[in-house]
Write a protein that holds these residues in place. Structure first.
Motif, PDB file in Angstrom:
ATOM      1  N   ASP A 234      25.495 -22.729  -9.580  1.00 24.13           N
ATOM      2  CA  ASP A 234      26.176 -21.673  -9.639  1.00 24.13           C
ATOM      3  C   ASP A 234      27.130 -21.288  -9.802  1.00 24.13           C
ATOM      4  O   ASP A 234      28.207 -21.489  -9.999  1.00 24.13           O
ATOM      5  N   PHE A 237      30.479 -24.689 -14.362  1.00 14.96           N
ATOM      6  CA  PHE A 237      31.188 -25.558 -13.198  1.00 14.96           C
ATOM      7  C   PHE A 237      32.223 -26.299 -14.234  1.00 14.96           C
ATOM      8  O   PHE A 237      32.462 -26.063 -15.200  1.00 14.96           O
ATOM      9  N   THR A 238      33.127 -27.044 -13.647  1.00 19.19           N
ATOM     10  CA  THR A 238      34.499 -27.532 -14.475  1.00 19.19           C
ATOM     11  C   THR A 238      33.468 -29.027 -14.986  1.00 19.19           C
ATOM     12  O   THR A 238      34.049 -29.593 -16.074  1.00 19.19           O
ATOM     13  N   ASP A 240      29.344 -30.951 -15.335  1.00 20.64           N
ATOM     14  CA  ASP A 240      28.197 -31.432 -15.218  1.00 20.64           C
ATOM     15  C   ASP A 240      28.148 -31.915 -14.161  1.00 20.64           C
ATOM     16  O   ASP A 240      29.028 -33.253 -13.682  1.00 20.64           O
ATOM     17  N   PRO A 241      27.754 -31.204 -12.649  1.00 21.85           N
ATOM     18  CA  PRO A 241      27.969 -31.843 -11.772  1.00 21.85           C
ATOM     19  C   PRO A 241      26.830 -32.942 -11.246  1.00 21.85           C
ATOM     20  O   PRO A 241      27.671 -33.887 -10.590  1.00 21.85           O
ATOM     21  N   ALA A 247      32.689 -31.725  -9.592  1.00 24.62           N
ATOM     22  CA  ALA A 247      32.759 -30.837  -9.949  1.00 24.62           C
ATOM     23  C   ALA A 247      32.844 -29.507  -9.088  1.00 24.62           C
ATOM     24  O   ALA A 247      31.348 -29.371  -8.193  1.00 24.62           O
ATOM     25  N   ARG A 248      32.778 -27.951  -9.434  1.00 24.83           N
ATOM     26  CA  ARG A 248      32.865 -26.975  -8.674  1.00 24.83           C
ATOM     27  C   ARG A 248      33.174 -25.879  -9.372  1.00 24.83           C
ATOM     28  O   ARG A 248      33.314 -25.590 -11.293  1.00 24.83           O
ATOM     29  N   THR A 249      32.365 -24.606  -9.269  1.00 30.81           N
ATOM     30  CA  THR A 249      31.946 -22.870  -9.579  1.00 30.81           C
ATOM     31  C   THR A 249      33.617 -23.014 -10.434  1.00 30.81           C
ATOM     32  O   THR A 249      34.768 -22.529  -9.968  1.00 30.81           O
ATOM     33  N   THR A 297      30.237 -17.179 -11.839  1.00 33.29           N
ATOM     34  CA  THR A 297      31.606 -17.272 -12.359  1.00 33.29           C
ATOM     35  C   THR A 297      31.208 -15.925 -13.804  1.00 33.29           C
ATOM     36  O   THR A 297      30.382 -15.332 -14.128  1.00 33.29           O
ATOM     37  N   ALA A 312      37.825 -26.643 -17.665  1.00 30.13           N
ATOM     38  CA  ALA A 312      36.320 -27.823 -18.104  1.00 30.13           C
ATOM     39  C   ALA A 312      36.232 -28.850 -19.294  1.00 30.13           C
ATOM     40  O   ALA A 312      36.436 -28.508 -19.722  1.00 30.13           O
ATOM     41  N   ASP A 466      38.560 -30.885  -9.109  1.00 32.75           N
ATOM     42  CA  ASP A 466      38.113 -31.094  -7.960  1.00 32.75           C
ATOM     43  C   ASP A 466      38.845 -29.895  -7.258  1.00 32.75           C
ATOM     44  O   ASP A 466      38.163 -29.001  -6.360  1.00 32.75           O
TER      45      ASP A 466
END
Ligand code: ASP
Ligand code: MG
Length: 468
Positions: A234, A237-238, A240-241, A247-249, A297, A312, A466
């Protein structure tokens, strides 16, 4: 006008192709002037390269296996999505033709026992030359008029094989001459990502992951309103999840921030993608093929800077830190110049440089794979200084990670560095070296690879990324 680029996983299997077709369908309902750029099916470029390398080493079986594997892989998709027998047969012949060419190329590589960069570009670009005709055919089954276009005809590059640079003026002419008549005729061009050709027509590639760059080049040549990079996550990200589950978009990023992130290892975007977009101020949207309603994004010139100064954190691994050290270096001009000339002479990419103000050492970070060649070149170039003990040692330390903290608004915000290093200090993480770019959009630090993930988590938490 829009340019939509689909990555390898977006064309990884039949359902993914179908999903891509739906996205294109939806897009042309909004803007009929749409160009598609596609990567090879996932895994294909790797398989092609592995086969060519094996051929150069004398293995004549591997490329035969890969040929069969690739034929099946593409035919399975055609078999599932293209019900028209004539269309499927034509596509089958095209796959055969390209794969016979692949086999012949590998045969000659095996005979020569050598794989040149030029030869590798011909082979590694074949994946897109299979996926683009396939995707065009899939779109036609949805009654979307579509035509595959080989970027070798329109993206003209220099002969820097393996990561060629586009010659923009002539590329612009060719892109417009070839694509505009299609677009005006209501046809969706489906262009091969990743590849180009020199002015003499010799095949080149733009570098691994280069289809993003292809899309931006084409978008710029066509003065597109936006470039969409369709991937399997998506957006950007902030962090790497896989390292930071919270972490979020990021809804928005500036070109500078996206460039810094891409450069320091965030995998979503090829680092050069931003360049053609900046010139023409074209927004780039990073979107998820498998979750197409997610806004993803948006990468633009100026963000409204919601969400604080740090945007990020990213990390790039498998690096080596080279240190050139000696008291005799103080005040001796030209050592830095010769050091980096030697590094450049072997084509290594320097990710970060730092020199202590005492001038007693220069240290810089390069990919681990380049380290042996760089160390050799340095010993040669600085042999005099070593002999005279102006330089005491030239050393490489493996197992290095660079952690980059990125955000344009860090500029002029005091206390960011203190917070970063405070968070690491609390965790007992040792920082080996620090650098900050003049843009102030990035603070990067060198640490031991084993500390990399924890460093990213700690900094992410310290800036509450987050929470958005
Ligand atoms: N297929 C090429 C690669 O794997 C280009 C791309 O996917 O962007 O590097
Ligand atoms: Mg990619």
């Amino acid at each position: 006008m829009r340019v939509l680029k689909f990555g390898g996983t977006s064309v990884g299997h039949a359902e993914a192709f179908a999903q891509v077709a739906s996205i294109v369908e939806r897009t042309i309902a909004e803007d009929p002037q749409t160009v598609v750029v596609t990567s090879a099916m996932s895994g294909v470029t790797n398989a092609l390269i592995a086969a060519a390398r094996a051929a150069a080493a004398g293995d004549e079986q591997k490329y035969r296996d890969v040929r069969t594997e690739l034929l099946v892989k593409h035919q399975v998709v055609a078999g599932q999505l293209i019900s028209d027998g004539v269309a499927r047969a034509a596509l089958g012949r095209l796959f055969e033709e390209r794969l016979v060419m692949f086999e012949r190329l590998c045969q000659s590589i095996a005979i020569l026992g050598e794989l040149t960069k030029r030869g590798l570009d011909v082979v590694s670009g074949l994946g897109e030359r299979l996926s683009a005709p396939l995707l065009a055919a899939v779109l036609r089954t949805r009654n979307i008029p579509a035509e595959a276009v080989d970027a070798g005809e329109i993206i003209v590059t220099d002969d820097h094989f393996g990561s060629a640079n586009p010659l923009m003026d002539i590329t612009r002419e060719r892109v417009r001459a070839r694509l505009l008549p299609l677009i005006e005729g209501g046809i969706v061009p489906v262009v091969t990502g990743f590849v180009g050709a020199t002015q003499d027509g010799i095949a080149t590639t733009l570098g691994r992951g280069g289809s993003d760059y292809s899309a931006a080049i084409i978008g710029s040549c066509l003065d597109a309103d936006r470039v969409e990079i369709w991937t399997d996550v998506d957006g950007v990200f902030t962090a790497d999840p896989r390292i930071v589950p919270e972490a979020r978009t990021l809804p928005q990023l500036s070109y500078t921030e996206a460039a810094e992130l891409a450069y320091f290892g965030a995998k979503v975007l090829h680092p050069k993608t931003i360049l053609p977009a900046i010139e023409k101020d074209i927004p780039i949207h990073v979107l998820n093929t498998f979750n197409p309603d997610h806004p993803g994004t948006r990468i633009v010139r100026q963000t409204d800077n919601q969400g604080g100064s740090v945007k990020a954190i990213t990390a790039i691994k498998d690096l080596t830190m080279i240190t050139v050290e000696g008291r005799g270096m103080i005040g001796v001009p030209g050592i830095a110049a010769r050091t980096f000339q030697a590094v450049a002479s072997v084509g290594a990419n320097v990710l970060m440089i730092s020199q202590s103000s005492s001038e007693q050492n220069i240290c810089f970070v390069i990919p681990k794979a380049d380290a042996p060649r760089v160390l050799n070149a340095l010993h040669e170039a600085l042999s005099h200084e070593l002999e005279r003990q102006h330089i005491d040692s030239i050393q490489g330390q493996d197992g290095i990670v660079i952690v980059a903290v990125v955000g344009s608004a860090m500029k002029g915000t005091p206390g960011i560095a203190a917070k970063v290093f405070g968070a690491l200090g609390e965790a007992g993480i040792n920082v080996i070296a620090i650098a900050q770019g003049a843009s102030e959009a990035n603070i990067s630090l060198v640490a031991a690879q084993g500390d990399g993930d924890e460093a990213v988590r700690r900094i992410h938490a310290a800036f509450e990324l987050d929470k958005g």
